[in-house]
Scaffold this active site. Structure first.
Site, PDB file in Angstrom:
ATOM      1  N   LYS A   1      -5.428  -9.376  -6.926  1.00  0.00           N
ATOM      2  CA  LYS A   1      -6.618  -9.385  -6.069  1.00  0.00           C
ATOM      3  C   LYS A   1      -7.618  -8.321  -6.517  1.00  0.00           C
ATOM      4  O   LYS A   1      -7.216  -7.215  -6.884  1.00  0.00           O
ATOM      5  CB  LYS A   1      -6.126  -9.078  -4.643  1.00  0.00           C
ATOM      6  CG  LYS A   1      -7.166  -8.997  -3.582  1.00  0.00           C
ATOM      7  CD  LYS A   1      -6.559  -8.602  -2.235  1.00  0.00           C
ATOM      8  CE  LYS A   1      -6.771  -7.123  -1.959  1.00  0.00           C
ATOM      9  NZ  LYS A   1      -6.734  -6.741  -0.544  1.00  0.00           N
TER      10      LYS A   1
ATOM     11  N   LYS B   1       0.807  -1.220   0.000  1.00  0.00           N
ATOM     12  CA  LYS B   1       0.000   0.000   0.000  1.00  0.00           C
ATOM     13  C   LYS B   1       0.835   1.263   0.000  1.00  0.00           C
ATOM     14  O   LYS B   1       0.367   2.317  -0.410  1.00  0.00           O
ATOM     15  CB  LYS B   1      -0.967  -0.002   1.190  1.00  0.00           C
ATOM     16  CG  LYS B   1      -2.069  -1.028   1.017  1.00  0.00           C
ATOM     17  CD  LYS B   1      -3.245  -0.788   1.907  1.00  0.00           C
ATOM     18  CE  LYS B   1      -4.361  -1.767   1.534  1.00  0.00           C
ATOM     19  NZ  LYS B   1      -5.544  -1.618   2.332  1.00  0.00           N
TER      20      LYS B   1
ATOM     21  N   LYS C   1     -10.450  -2.506  -3.905  1.00  0.00           N
ATOM     22  CA  LYS C   1     -11.044  -1.201  -4.184  1.00  0.00           C
ATOM     23  C   LYS C   1      -9.986  -0.143  -4.434  1.00  0.00           C
ATOM     24  O   LYS C   1     -10.225   0.795  -5.172  1.00  0.00           O
ATOM     25  CB  LYS C   1     -12.038  -0.787  -3.112  1.00  0.00           C
ATOM     26  CG  LYS C   1     -11.494  -0.647  -1.747  1.00  0.00           C
ATOM     27  CD  LYS C   1     -12.626  -0.452  -0.754  1.00  0.00           C
ATOM     28  CE  LYS C   1     -12.134  -0.789   0.619  1.00  0.00           C
ATOM     29  NZ  LYS C   1     -12.909  -1.730   1.352  1.00  0.00           N
TER      30      LYS C   1
HETATM   31  N1  AQP Z   1     -10.234  -9.928  -3.607  1.00  0.00           N
HETATM   32  C1  AQP Z   1     -10.569 -10.450  -2.445  1.00  0.00           C
HETATM   33  N2  AQP Z   1     -10.772 -11.777  -2.330  1.00  0.00           N
HETATM   34  C2  AQP Z   1     -11.120 -12.326  -1.137  1.00  0.00           C
HETATM   35  N3  AQP Z   1     -11.303 -11.599  -0.014  1.00  0.00           N
HETATM   36  C3  AQP Z   1     -11.115 -10.271  -0.080  1.00  0.00           C
HETATM   37  N4  AQP Z   1     -11.216  -9.279   0.840  1.00  0.00           N
HETATM   38  C4  AQP Z   1     -10.920  -8.097   0.250  1.00  0.00           C
HETATM   39  N5  AQP Z   1     -10.617  -8.297  -1.049  1.00  0.00           N
HETATM   40  C5  AQP Z   1     -10.737  -9.630  -1.286  1.00  0.00           C
HETATM   41  C6  AQP Z   1     -11.621  -9.471   2.226  1.00  0.00           C
HETATM   42  O1  AQP Z   1     -12.663  -8.555   2.517  1.00  0.00           O
HETATM   43  C7  AQP Z   1     -12.635  -8.264   3.916  1.00  0.00           C
HETATM   44  C8  AQP Z   1     -12.785  -6.785   4.135  1.00  0.00           C
HETATM   45  O2  AQP Z   1     -11.594  -6.177   3.756  1.00  0.00           O
HETATM   46  P1  AQP Z   1     -11.175  -4.718   4.095  1.00  0.00           P
HETATM   47  O3  AQP Z   1     -12.174  -3.955   4.818  1.00  0.00           O
HETATM   48  O4  AQP Z   1      -9.796  -4.758   4.622  1.00  0.00           O
HETATM   49  O5  AQP Z   1     -11.229  -4.250   2.708  1.00  0.00           O
HETATM   50  P2  AQP Z   1     -10.021  -4.029   1.934  1.00  0.00           P
HETATM   51  O6  AQP Z   1      -8.907  -5.001   2.194  1.00  0.00           O
HETATM   52  O7  AQP Z   1      -9.792  -2.596   2.177  1.00  0.00           O
HETATM   53  O8  AQP Z   1     -10.639  -4.331   0.573  1.00  0.00           O
HETATM   54  P3  AQP Z   1      -9.776  -4.138  -0.590  1.00  0.00           P
HETATM   55  O9  AQP Z   1     -10.612  -4.002  -1.769  1.00  0.00           O
HETATM   56  O10 AQP Z   1      -8.740  -5.196  -0.560  1.00  0.00           O
HETATM   57  O11 AQP Z   1      -9.188  -2.719  -0.236  1.00  0.00           O
HETATM   58  P4  AQP Z   1      -7.757  -2.246  -0.481  1.00  0.00           P
HETATM   59  O12 AQP Z   1      -7.632  -2.182  -1.950  1.00  0.00           O
HETATM   60  O13 AQP Z   1      -7.766  -0.890   0.162  1.00  0.00           O
HETATM   61  O14 AQP Z   1      -6.824  -3.216   0.161  1.00  0.00           O
HETATM   62  C9  AQP Z   1     -11.329  -8.827   4.453  1.00  0.00           C
HETATM   63  O15 AQP Z   1     -11.593 -10.009   5.166  1.00  0.00           O
HETATM   64  C10 AQP Z   1     -10.535  -9.132   3.207  1.00  0.00           C
HETATM   65  O16 AQP Z   1      -9.661 -10.221   3.390  1.00  0.00           O
END
Ligand code: AQP
Length: 332
Positions: free
Chosen positions: A195, A112, A198
């Site tokens: 992956k 990140k 978002k």
């Molecule tokens: N692609 C994915 N496949 C499986 N599980 C996923 N999770 C996120 N992306 C995937 C799971 O969603 C839950 C919530 O995650 P979060 O609130 O940490 O969301 P996040 O990680 O911010 O979602 P993103 O899209 O992955 O955001 P960024 O891009 O900011 O890192 C968790 O249990 C996560 O494992």
């Protein structure tokens, strides 16, 4: 009943299919025979800059989405992280038990902070996994349902729990990650080895649960597929098709083998067209229900207040044990 705990950040207007299939669906299933604590991680959200008004709106939108997907507030405590000060308080104690090098090894921080460079990242982004350990350990859960990307953070959580228990007195339960292998990593529709995320996915690579269903259908139809033409689950050779089969299988509860058989001799276009219909059938009622729930903000506030009360009692009790064991003088 065994306890489960998990959280999700309110950092987008909508959850996406990675969040849903990787984690949230397990929340819904586990609430039946567990004691669940589910929270909206607004403290985590501010590790990167957020507009305050938007953050507030997204927090309530997150609550509405959780209800719409079937989290039942009578069974599960649904709460907002910032409303329970014990998360930040325990996090400080755990930070003092974490080695700098140990925190540095967290790959999510590396990923990140890669874009803007480490210097531009906040210290909060760096210590995020330690706050996450506090989020978890406060509730002494048996299981933490998450996607694969969280496995390393869960390991850190267990290490910190063990360290605290060893240095002071047994206080924390060592939680087990609950990661469903089949949906542990839903990938980007445009870049199927990455992956679905978002922050990193392009708009075409991510299906948001609250997207206009027509848009989601189009994204499925435009998903990047692999060379060759046979429809077969093979993550190495066919990451695009495998991802589509995973989504298809988990939304319909049909096995991958069954789908492979049905699509034998058919083309990628047939699979995408049918999956687009499956996705539309799933997201349409979900979206309608969320929009309906958002009309009654009072009801949403009541749900998170109920969750706060349940969660607060548990969190305060754990924190009191920690404070006493660490050697802080109790207030009168
Ligand atoms: N692609 C994915 N496949 C499986 N599980 C996923 N999770 C996120 N992306 C995937 C799971 O969603 C839950 C919530 O995650 P979060 O609130 O940490 O969301 P996040 O990680 O911010 O979602 P993103 O899209 O992955 O955001 P960024 O891009 O900011 O890192 C968790 O249990 C996560 O494992």
């Amino acid at each position: 009943r065994p306890r489960v705990l998990s959280g999700i950040q309110p950092t987008a207007d909508s959850f996406h299919f990675g969040n849903y299939l990787g984690a949230l669906r397990q929340w819904v299933d586990l609430q039946r025979d567990h004691q669940p604590f589910f929270f909206i991680a607004d403290l985590h959200a501010i590790t990167v800059e957020q507009d305050p008004k938007v953050l507030r709106e997204r927090t309530l939108r997150a609550a509405a989405q959780l209800l719409a997907m079937g989290i039942d507030p009578e069974r599960s405590a649904i709460f907002v992280q910032s409303q329970i000060p014990a998360h930040a308080q325990l996090s400080w104690v755990l930070q003092c038990l974490t080695g700098f090098g140990e925190a540095r090894r967290m790959t999510q921080f590396k990923d990140k902070s890669a874009k803007g460079g480490e210097g531009a990242a906040s210290v909060g982004l760096f210590t995020y996994p330690i706050l996450q350990a506090a989020d978890i350990l406060l509730y002494r859960p048996h299981y933490v349902p998450v996607g694969e990307d969280q496995r390393q953070h869960l390991e850190l959580t267990r290490d910190l729990a063990q360290r605290f228990n060893h240095r002071y007195k047994k206080t924390f339960r060592l939680p087990e990650p609950y990661i469903l292998k089949s949906t542990a990593k839903i990938t980007d529709l445009q870049d199927p080895t990455a992956k679905m995320s978002k922050s990193a996915s392009s708009p075409g690579g991510i299906i948001e649960l609250l997207d206009d269903p027509k848009v989601s259908a189009k994204k499925i139809r435009s998903a990047v597929t692999d060379s060759g033409s046979d429809i077969r689950f093979d993550v190495e050779e066919k990451p695009g098709i495998s991802n589509l089969l995973t989504i298809y299988s988990s939304l319909t509860a049909r096995s991958i083998a069954d789908l492979e058989e049905e699509y034998a001799g058919k083309g990628y276009g047939d699979l995408k067209k049918d999956l687009a219909d499956v996705v539309v059938d799933f997201v349409t009622p979900f979206r309608d229900r969320t929009l309906e729930l958002l009309e009654d903000q009072q009801q949403l506030s009541d749900v998170i207040e109920q969750g706060r009360q349940t969660a607060s009692e548990v969190a305060q009790a754990t924190l009191a044990d920690v404070w006493q064991r660490v050697g802080f003088v109790a207030a009168n």
